[in-house]
Write a protein that holds these residues in place. Structure first.
Motif, PDB file in Angstrom:
ATOM      1  N   MET A  72       0.884  -1.164   0.000  1.00 20.75           N
ATOM      2  CA  MET A  72       0.000   0.000   0.000  1.00 20.75           C
ATOM      3  C   MET A  72       0.919   1.209   0.000  1.00 20.75           C
ATOM      4  O   MET A  72       1.619   1.485   0.973  1.00 20.75           O
ATOM      5  N   LEU A  73       0.956   1.929  -1.126  1.00 19.54           N
ATOM      6  CA  LEU A  73       1.876   3.043  -1.303  1.00 19.54           C
ATOM      7  C   LEU A  73       1.126   4.257  -1.848  1.00 19.54           C
ATOM      8  O   LEU A  73       0.178   4.109  -2.628  1.00 19.54           O
ATOM      9  N   PRO A  74       1.564   5.468  -1.474  1.00 19.54           N
ATOM     10  CA  PRO A  74       0.902   6.673  -1.988  1.00 19.54           C
ATOM     11  C   PRO A  74       1.355   7.012  -3.401  1.00 19.54           C
ATOM     12  O   PRO A  74       2.527   6.840  -3.743  1.00 19.54           O
ATOM     13  N   ASP A  75       0.401   7.490  -4.213  1.00 17.04           N
ATOM     14  CA  ASP A  75       0.786   7.941  -5.547  1.00 17.04           C
ATOM     15  C   ASP A  75       1.233   9.396  -5.504  1.00 17.04           C
ATOM     16  O   ASP A  75       1.385   9.988  -4.422  1.00 17.04           O
ATOM     17  N   GLN A  76       1.459   9.980  -6.660  1.00 17.78           N
ATOM     18  CA  GLN A  76       2.010  11.333  -6.759  1.00 17.78           C
ATOM     19  C   GLN A  76       1.092  12.388  -6.132  1.00 17.78           C
ATOM     20  O   GLN A  76       1.543  13.488  -5.809  1.00 17.78           O
ATOM     21  N   ASP A  77      -0.177  12.053  -5.941  1.00 19.01           N
ATOM     22  CA  ASP A  77      -1.126  12.986  -5.344  1.00 19.01           C
ATOM     23  C   ASP A  77      -1.539  12.587  -3.934  1.00 19.01           C
ATOM     24  O   ASP A  77      -2.466  13.174  -3.362  1.00 19.01           O
ATOM     25  N   GLY A  78      -0.880  11.571  -3.389  1.00 19.12           N
ATOM     26  CA  GLY A  78      -1.167  11.152  -2.025  1.00 19.12           C
ATOM     27  C   GLY A  78      -2.249  10.106  -1.884  1.00 19.12           C
ATOM     28  O   GLY A  78      -2.575   9.708  -0.773  1.00 19.12           O
ATOM     29  N   ARG A  79      -2.819   9.654  -2.989  1.00 19.95           N
ATOM     30  CA  ARG A  79      -3.829   8.593  -2.914  1.00 19.95           C
ATOM     31  C   ARG A  79      -3.144   7.248  -2.697  1.00 19.95           C
ATOM     32  O   ARG A  79      -2.135   6.956  -3.351  1.00 19.95           O
ATOM     33  N   MET A  80      -3.704   6.426  -1.815  1.00 18.42           N
ATOM     34  CA  MET A  80      -3.106   5.138  -1.518  1.00 18.42           C
ATOM     35  C   MET A  80      -3.469   4.115  -2.596  1.00 18.42           C
ATOM     36  O   MET A  80      -4.627   4.016  -3.011  1.00 18.42           O
ATOM     37  N   VAL A  81      -2.461   3.389  -3.043  1.00 18.71           N
ATOM     38  CA  VAL A  81      -2.626   2.376  -4.088  1.00 18.71           C
ATOM     39  C   VAL A  81      -2.175   1.036  -3.526  1.00 18.71           C
ATOM     40  O   VAL A  81      -1.122   0.945  -2.884  1.00 18.71           O
TER      41      VAL A  81
END
Length: 236
Positions: A72-81
């Motif tokens: 579970m990692l944040p994308d460039q905009d802070g959304r968790m993926v």
């Protein structure tokens, strides 16, 4: 004042991106330019890569057939993926890179962006240890629409046996070229992932992988597409 070597390499990346040649040839073009501009730097890279190859760096990373560990990692905009989320609609392509400062990574990610439409609707993500302001920069530079994830502290890469410590000699050369890796990553250490690609099936098992401690070499774009085409043929 800008570093002349970095400025020349930036020009080389722009020229390489404009050429209609395979990714490997673009990377070799930049590697040759590095050797022309600074043989000392090129020789130091050879020594660094040779040390990694001598200890089989990356060989203990997950293999074809293994289950890819979840994340579970944040994308460039802070959304968790999450990996589970990526696999909901089909296989996923995970591309590990060192960061926006690396000319080979910029070429790699720009190349991956070129095949993004052909990878779709399958998921495609880039993963690096850089902070979001730099993942946003990299994504924009690549012209990509897929997520660029931040693996803070290289925690996920470390769990995969995919991360390496950069020795003092190489760290000093990189820093001397004006690249502040700890600042980009938001850490004090010099840890980087080995560039890699994993194609992961919906059962979370690895279908194909490319792991190479020589960061001047990457998985060819045509090979990524070939793996996905074989999956489509099997599904049909």
């Amino acid at each position: 004042m800008s570093n002349p070597l970095i400025a020349a390499l930036d020009d080389a990346v722009v020229e390489a991106r404009s050429r209609d040649i395979p990714l490997g040839a673009r990377l070799r073009f930049v590697a040759d330019r590095v050797r022309d501009l600074s043989p000392v730097y090129a020789d130091a890279v050879d020594v660094f890569v040779g040390r990694l190859e001598s200890v089989d760096a990356g060989t203990s990373a997950p293999q074809v057939g293994d289950v890819m560990p979840s994340f579970m990692l944040p994308d460039q905009d802070g959304r968790m993926v999450t990996l589970d989320g990526l696999l909901r609609n089909g296989p996923a392509v995970l591309v590990f890179h060192r960061g926006h400062w690396c000319p080979y990574c910029r070429l790699n990610m720009a190349g991956v962006a070129e095949i993004e439409a052909r990878v779709a609707p399958r998921a495609l993500v880039a993963i690096s240890p850089e902070r979001q302001q730099y993942t946003r920069m990299m994504r924009s530079d690549a012209g990509a629409g897929f997520p660029f994830l931040s693996d803070v502290g290289s925690g996920y890469a470390l769990s995969l046996n995919l991360a390496i410590w950069v020795d003092d000699a190489m760290a000093q050369l990189i820093a001397g070229a004006g690249k502040d890796i700890p600042e980009y990553q938001g850490t004090k250490g010099w840890i980087m992932p080995i560039p890699a690609v994993f194609v992961v099936g919906t059962d979370s098992r690895i279908i194909a992988r490319h792991v190479d401690p020589d960061y001047r070499r990457r998985m060819e774009l045509a090979d990524i597409l070939s793996v996905l085409e074989r999956l489509d043929s099997k599904a049909a």
